[in-house]
Scaffold this active site. Structure first.
Site, PDB file in Angstrom:
ATOM      1  N   ARG A   1       0.802  -1.229   0.000  1.00  0.00           N
ATOM      2  CA  ARG A   1       0.000   0.000   0.000  1.00  0.00           C
ATOM      3  C   ARG A   1       0.835   1.279   0.000  1.00  0.00           C
ATOM      4  NH1 ARG A   1      -4.877  -1.447  -1.815  1.00  0.00           N
ATOM      5  NH2 ARG A   1      -5.767  -3.168  -0.627  1.00  0.00           N
TER       6      ARG A   1
ATOM      7  N   ASP B   1      -2.766 -11.723   8.364  1.00  0.00           N
ATOM      8  CA  ASP B   1      -1.622 -11.359   7.517  1.00  0.00           C
ATOM      9  C   ASP B   1      -0.306 -11.541   8.279  1.00  0.00           C
ATOM     10  OD1 ASP B   1      -0.496 -10.618   5.128  1.00  0.00           O
ATOM     11  OD2 ASP B   1      -0.675  -8.464   5.473  1.00  0.00           O
TER      12      ASP B   1
END
Length: 441
Positions: free
Chosen positions: A168, A282
Site C-alpha cells: 500500500r 496477515d
C-alpha cells in the site's frame, strides 16, 4: 480592551439597579382634605405631629416621613451596589492578570520548542501516549498529527528516510526531536480498499495494547493520502533481517526462538484474550518488527477481523506462501489460519529461506512443500538448518522446534495446535533472560 467589554455590562447592571430603586420609591402624594379623617385615626408619630394635626390636615407630616425613608433606601442601595461592583471588578482584574500570565508562559514555551528546521515537537504527544499505555487504559490513544509536521520530520519524505515498502505504500523514518524517532506509513492511492484498511488498523490498534503488538502513536489525513505513525522499531522487520543484506547474521538461535515466542504471545492475546477473538489474517516476516533489543512486535492490522465476522463479505486477502490452504481454496478463515502462517514464519527462522523461492520466470517453490519431508527426518533436518545457526543449538531443541513447525503447517486445520499450546512448547527452549524458562549454565 477585552476587560472593558467585560466591565460595560457590569456598569449597565449597576445603573439598572439604581433606576429600579428610584422608580420603586413610594410617591409623595398630597392627600386630599377628605383623607384627613383617615389620617386622624393613625397614632401620631410625635407630640409635634399631634399639634400639627390639630391645626391642619396631616399631609405635610406624612410627606416628611416618606422622604426620610426614601433617602435611607437610596443610601443603602448605593452602598450595596458599589460594594458588589467593587468586588466584581476586583475578581475580573485578578482573572485578567492570571490569564495574561498563562498566555505569556504558553507563548514562551511555544517559542522555545519551535525550531526553524523541526517546526513542532511531538514530546507532549509521546508523553501522553506513554502515560496512557503505562496505565493500561483503553480508548483513543492515537492523536491527529499535522501534515506539515510529518513533512518536516521525514525531510519532505526523502528517499534516504525510507525504511521499507509494502503493497500500500512506503514506511519512512521520522525524527520529531533529538531523542524521539517514529515510523510513518504512507498509504497512497486512495480507493475503498486503502480507506478500509486504514480505518481497520486505526480501530484495532486503538483497542489493542500488548507488549508484543506495535503501538500506534498518531495518524494524519491529507487529501486522499493516509498516514499512520508508529513507535520506532530500530532493527526493522524480521524479513529484512533474514533476507536482507545481513542474511540473518545478527540473529542467533536464542534470538530467533525469542522472536518466535514473542509473536506466539501476541497471537495468544489476539486469539484467547480479546473479546471477541481477533484473527490477524496477515502473519508474515515483514509484519514482524524488531526493536533495539530484538523484542518482536506484530504490526499491520489492516486485514484483521473479529471471530464470527470473518466469513461475512470478507475479501480473500493475505500473502502467498503464508496463506492457509483452506482459506486460499475454500475461503474458510479461523484462528488456525494464523497458526499456519506462524508455522511458516517458524520455518523461515529455522531454515533461513523465503516462503516462496523463485525457481524460474514462471515457477516458484513453496518452502512448506520443500521442507515438510525433511523436517520429520532427523538425519536430514540438521542439513537444512540456516548455516548461520547450524551446530549452535541443542539437537533436542532443534527436533522439538521442527515438530512444532510441522504441526502448525498441517493441511487440515483441525490437526493444527492452538497458539497457546505452541507457546508453551517453545517457552522451555528460550533462556530466562530472553523471556523463556530455560536455565542456561
Amino acid at each position: 480592551m477585552n476587560l472593558l467589554f467585560l466591565l460595560l455590562p457590569m456598569w449597565a447592571c449597576t445603573f439598572s439597579l439604581l433606576s429600579i430603586t428610584f422608580l420603586a420609591r413610594p410617591e409623595s402624594t398630597v392627600y386630599p382634605i377628605s383623607a384627613s379623617v383617615f389620617l386622624s385615626k393613625q397614632n401620631p408619630i410625635s407630640q409635634f405631629s399631634s399639634e400639627m394635626e390639630a391645626v391642619s390636615p396631616g399631609v405635610a407630616v406624612v410627606r416628611v416621613v416618606q422622604h426620610q425613608d426614601l433617602n435611607k433606601r437610596i443610601l443603602i442601595a448605593l452602598i450595596v451596589a458599589s460594594t458588589l461592583l467593587g468586588g466584581i471588578l476586583l475578581l475580573l482584574l485578578c482573572f485578567w492578570i492570571r490569564r495574561q500570565k498563562i498566555l505569556k508562559n504558553s507563548n514562551g514555551k511555544s517559542k522555545h520548542n519551535l525550531e526553524p528546521t523541526k517546526a513542532i515537537s511531538l514530546s507532549p504527544i509521546v508523553d501522553r501516549f506513554n502515560s496512557l499505555w503505562m496505565a493500561g487504559k483503553k480508548g483513543s490513544v492515537a492523536v491527529v498529527i499535522e501534515y506539515q509536521l510529518l513533512e518536516a520530520a521525514t525531510n519532505n519524505f526523502r528517499e534516504s528516510n525510507v525504511l521499507g515498502e509494502g503493497g500500500r505504500g512506503r514506511v519512512y523514518k521520522a525524527r520529531f526531536d533529538e531523542k524521539f524517532l517514529a515510523a510513518v506509513k504512507k498509504l497512497d492511492g486512495g480507493g475503498q480498499d486503502t480507506e478500509r484498511e486504514f480505518e481497520n488498523e486505526m480501530e484495532w490498534l486503538v483497542k489493542i495494547q500488548h507488549q508484543n503488538i506495535v503501538s500506534l502513536l498518531g495518524y494524519c489525513i491529507h487529501g486522499e493520502t493516509r498516514f499512520l505513525v508508529y513507535e520506532m522499531m530500530q532493527n526493522g522487520s524480521l524479513e529484512s533481517q533474514l533476507h536482507g543484506p545481513t542474511q540473518g547474521s545478527a540473529l542467533t538461535w536464542n534470538l530467533r526462538m525469542k522472536i518466535a515466542i514473542d509473536i506466539a504471545r501476541a497471537l495468544e492475546y489476539l486469539h484467547e484474550h480479546c473479546n471477541p477473538p481477533v484473527v490477524h489474517r496477515d502473519i508474515k516476516s515483514s509484519n514482524i518488527l524488531l526493536d533495539s533489543k530484538f523484542n518482536a512486535k506484530l504490526s499491520d492490522f489492516g486485514l484483521a477481523v473479529a471471530t464470527g465476522s470473518q466469513n461475512k463479505n470478507i475479501k480473500l486477502s493475505g500473502t502467498l506462501g503464508y496463506v492457509a490452504p483452506e482459506y486460499l481454496l475454500e475461503g474458510k478463515l479461523t484462528d488456525k489460519s494464523d497458526v499456519y502462517a506462524f508455522g511458516v514464519v517458524l520455518l523461515e527462522l529455522l531454515i533461513g529461506k523465503k516462503p516462496l523461492e523463485k525457481m524460474s520466470s514462471t515457477q516458484c517453490q513453496s518452502l512448506v512443500t520443500w521442507a515438510m519431508p525433511q523436517l520429520t527426518d532427523r538425519s536430514k533436518l540438521p542439513n537444512i538448518v540456516d548455516p548461520i545457526i547450524k551446530d549452535t543449538m541443542d539437537l533436542k531443541h532443534l527436533y522439538q522446534v521442527a515438530a512444532v513447525a510441522v504441526l502448525c503447517i498441517q493441511p487440515e486445520p483441525s490437526y493444527r495446535p492452538l497458539i497457546t499450546d505452541v507457546l508453551h512448547s517453545l517457552i522451555p527452549l528460550v533462556p530466562m533472560e530472553l523471556g523463556g524458562s530455560l536455565r542456561v549454565t
